[in-house]
Write an enzyme that holds these catalytic residues in place. Structure first.
Site, PDB file in Angstrom:
ATOM      1  N   GLY A  76       0.826  -1.197   0.000  1.00 30.19           N
ATOM      2  CA  GLY A  76       0.000   0.000   0.000  1.00 30.19           C
ATOM      3  C   GLY A  76       0.863   1.252   0.000  1.00 30.19           C
ATOM      4  O   GLY A  76       1.957   1.281  -0.586  1.00 30.19           O
ATOM      5  N   SER A  77       0.398   2.274   0.674  1.00 33.63           N
ATOM      6  CA  SER A  77       1.065   3.578   0.616  1.00 33.63           C
ATOM      7  C   SER A  77       2.437   3.610   1.280  1.00 33.63           C
ATOM      8  O   SER A  77       3.189   4.571   1.093  1.00 33.63           O
ATOM      9  CB  SER A  77       0.167   4.636   1.263  1.00 33.63           C
ATOM     10  OG  SER A  77      -1.034   4.766   0.527  1.00 33.63           O
TER      11      SER A  77
END
Length: 700
Positions: A434-435
């Protein structure tokens, strides 16, 4: 058996071939060969060689057949076979060789030297043996001293085990993580039990989780006497202090220890055992030891293991088995009828296992376990400037002592069938980042010159697609903000910015740079880790996959230790540190990948990540409240779902966090991943947990 002899000059003897009418008499020739064999091959030397050769073949009855009549009258065949078998097999005699000097007077005993290998090392001795001629054949005048010169008729050969200790594992501060300790041994003293003990045995069996038949079998062993202590089960004091719950689920309020001691004859005493003082917090890291099984013994018997050996079955116990293992010593000696030593024949000293000191800090290891023990998570803590790994934690976990002391089938089934997989070491696996992956994309973009930190990618709202070729697919983000430059994109964790960044970098360059960073490669670390990958195929299959990969989605899967190493480049002028696990004072940092990013790119990202925590709008701002330290880092929430419209998927929460000040100017990077954070605050759940961990560590 090997035969060692000097070169002997022998007169050649001719067999005269009689000729009658020019035709050889073949029958006479055959008779001559037999005569030659009988006269010249039946020597004392060859009889002794034959005798000694039977030892390794374990054909003791054939040895007995070579004795003279007087010797056979003095010892029965059965006694001879038993004595020789017990001695030679007891010392594991092999590679027996003879050295017989030449030209010895047959009226004197035959002198020779014997060399053999045993479990205690080499034994060499000189001996003299008389021979008698019986029916034209040499026969051995046997005495016990033929086994060993100092061995008398009433003497015995003893084999004594010299105990060695398995090596211990310590953390960086000398704190014991795995080593010798004590546990409680629960057993019975038969003479103190009730006369009618059937009911008691049944009750004890229920408490210990065993069967009455098993206890009965232990009590009926041949060595057991009225005052013997018959061990039944080893337990930790913690286990004994647990409340006793009967098979029907009711509890009388008594502890297991109190319940056991209520039965006459039960005794609880201390016993030595491998122990793991930090329990579940170090279980995946250290693993456990158990007694060797038949399959393992078959593979390892040539390395000195036997049926009683204890070996590492998982974790560092298995990885460092050769260094940690205790190598028992042995002493072989002749003892008299009273057991007093007469002669030491051989001794192999015991060798304790090696002491191994890790870079691990038990403080970080335990604090992280306690914080996340109810979650499905993994954590890595390291010094990014040196590569020292301070913690590797996977939750939920198990207790190594359960395996050391003997895990019941019931408990194993509970562990194995638990849907949260407590035996699964999540640190070693790969996960959608993810981020938390966005700084990596940024580092690649800045290093390759695909964009600059000040370049504004333009406002795109909360959803965006490159063009109609994407169909209905759009990249979405959670926050709108002004100025789509790198720093703001990291503060607000803007998916759209990093999707555009990946497209600017391009599929070929992005793939090449990821491979340069170690994707698709084995991670150079003591513990085997699953390699990271950026695509299920050889490269990005579509433009959408490339865009999604820019913010850590798509088919991106990253190992937590690997991601920590990539982050380390932000601290080391763009060089990616080589992680290590064994403590080595004064060790200079080594790099896994040099020039992973340019120094300028690394510095830019290092500074921008401060804003992710310090800026009130930053996704990691909750960590700004930790007193005594200034933190920076990057959050990440990875969506695990089958399609963009899927609402049933789950989320992984990430937080990579490090201190820019405090901690006595030592920089520590901590990275955590938690499964199933959907509906629990996403990555915010991890930020809050990590903040508490930092507070606790700083408070000590």
């Amino acid at each position: 058996m090997e035969k060692k002899k000097g070169t002997k000059s022998k007169k050649r003897r001719r067999l005269l071939l009689l000729e009658i009418g020019g035709v050889a008499v073949l029958a006479a020739l055959a008779a001559g060969i037999v005569l030659y064999k009988n006269i010249f091959s039946d020597t004392r030397d060859t009889v002794l060689e034959e005798y000694m050769g039977y030892i390794e073949k374990q054909e003791y009855d054939k040895m007995y057949a070579l004795l003279d009549t007087t010797s056979k009258d003095s010892i029965e065949k059965e006694d001879f076979v038993t004595r020789n078998k017990n001695i030679y097999e007891g010392i594991e005699a092999e590679k027996i060789s003879l050295d017989i000097p030449e030209k010895q007077d047959v009226s004197q005993p035959l002198s020779y030297r014997v060399t053999m290998e045993t479990l205690a090392g080499e034994i060499v001795y000189d001996a003299n043996t008389f021979f008698e001629k019986e029916k034209g054949k040499w026969r051995i005048v046997w005495q016990d001293s033929m086994i060993f010169p100092d061995l008398g008729k009433d003497d015995k050969v003893s084999v004594t085990s010299l105990e060695a200790k398995r090596g211990s594992i310590y953390d960086r501060n000398g704190t014991l993580l795995a080593g010798q300790g004590t546990v409680q041994s629960v057993g019975l003293v038969p003479g103190k039990m009730n006369v009618q003990a059937e009911a008691d045995i049944k009750g004890i069996a229920e408490v210990l989780g065993t069967s009455p038949e098993n206890i009965e079998a232990q009590l009926q062993a041949s060595w057991v006497k009225e005052d013997s202590f018959v061990p039944l089960k080893k337990m930790t004091q913690t286990q004994l202090n647990e409340p006793y719950v009967s098979p029907d689920g009711t509890s009388a309020g008594a502890s297991i220890q109190d319940k056991l001691l209520g039965y006459p004859g039960v005794l609880i005493t201390e016993a030595e055992s491998r122990v793991y003082p930090y329990g579940e917090s170090t279980a995946h890291l250290l693993g456990y030891v158990q007694q060797i099984n038949a399959e393992e013994l078959e593979k390892m018997k040539d390395k000195g293991y036997d049926e009683q050996s204890v070996i590492g079955k998982s974790g560092l116990e298995k990885l460092y088995e050769e260094r940690l293992r205790a190598k028992e010593g042995y002493k072989i000696a002749i003892v008299d009828a009273e057991g007093k030593e007469k002669t030491a024949l051989a001794m192999k000293p015991a060798e304790d296992g090696e002491e191994i000191h890790l870079t691990i800090d038990a403080k970080w290891q335990q604090k992280l376990y306690e914080a996340y023990k109810e979650d499905k998570s993994c954590s890595v803590v390291m010094k990014p400037k040196s590569g020292e790994v301070l913690a590797l934690v996977s939750t939920p976990s198990f207790n190594s002592m359960d395996f050391v002391l003997g895990i019941s089938q019931e408990k194993w089934d509970v562990l194995n069938n638990n849907p949260d997989k407590p035996m699964y070491n999540r640190v070693r696996e790969t996960w959608a980042p993810g981020s938390s992956f966005k700084p990596v994309t940024a580092g690649i973009g800045l290093t390759t010159g695909a964009f600059t930190p000040e370049e504004d990618f333009g406002a795109s709202g909360l959803s965006w697609q490159k063009d109609e070729s994407w169909g209905s697919y759009k990249v979405t983000t959670l926050h709108e903000y002004n100025g789509a430059v790198l720093k703001n994109a990291l503060i607000y964790s803007d998916n759209i910015y990093f999707a555009k960044a990946a497209l600017k970098i391009g599929a070929d360059t992005f793939g090449e740079q990821l491979e340069k960073l170690g994707f698709g490669q084995d991670i150079p670390f003591d513990i085997g880790m699953t390699p990271s990958q950026y695509s299920n195929g050889e490269t990005f299959a579509t433009e959408v996959q490339l865009a999604d990969s820019g913010y850590g989605q798509g088919q991106m899967l990253v190992n937590p230790l690997h991601l920590s190493c990539i982050y380390s480049a932000f601290f080391n002028e763009g060089n990616m540190i080589l992680p290590y696990l064994e403590l080595e004072e004064g060790k200079a940092p080594s790099y896994w990948v040099e020039h992973a990013f340019t120094p300028e790119a690394a510095t830019t990202i290092y500074e921008d990540l401060k804003e992710v925590v310090s800026n009130p709008e930053g996704t990691g701002h909750a960590a700004a409240q930790v007193p005594g330290v200034a933190l920076a880092g990057k959050t990440g929430t990875a969506e695990i779902k089958e399609s963009q419209e899927d609402t049933t998927g789950t989320e992984l929460g990430w937080f990579a966090v490090y201190n820019t000040e405090g901690m006595n100017n030592e920089t520590v990077l901590m990275l955590n991943m938690v499964e199933d954070v959907k509906g629990r605050g996403g990555s915010g759940y991890v930020v809050n947990k990590d903040s508490e961990v930092w507070k606790q560590v700083l408070a000590e």
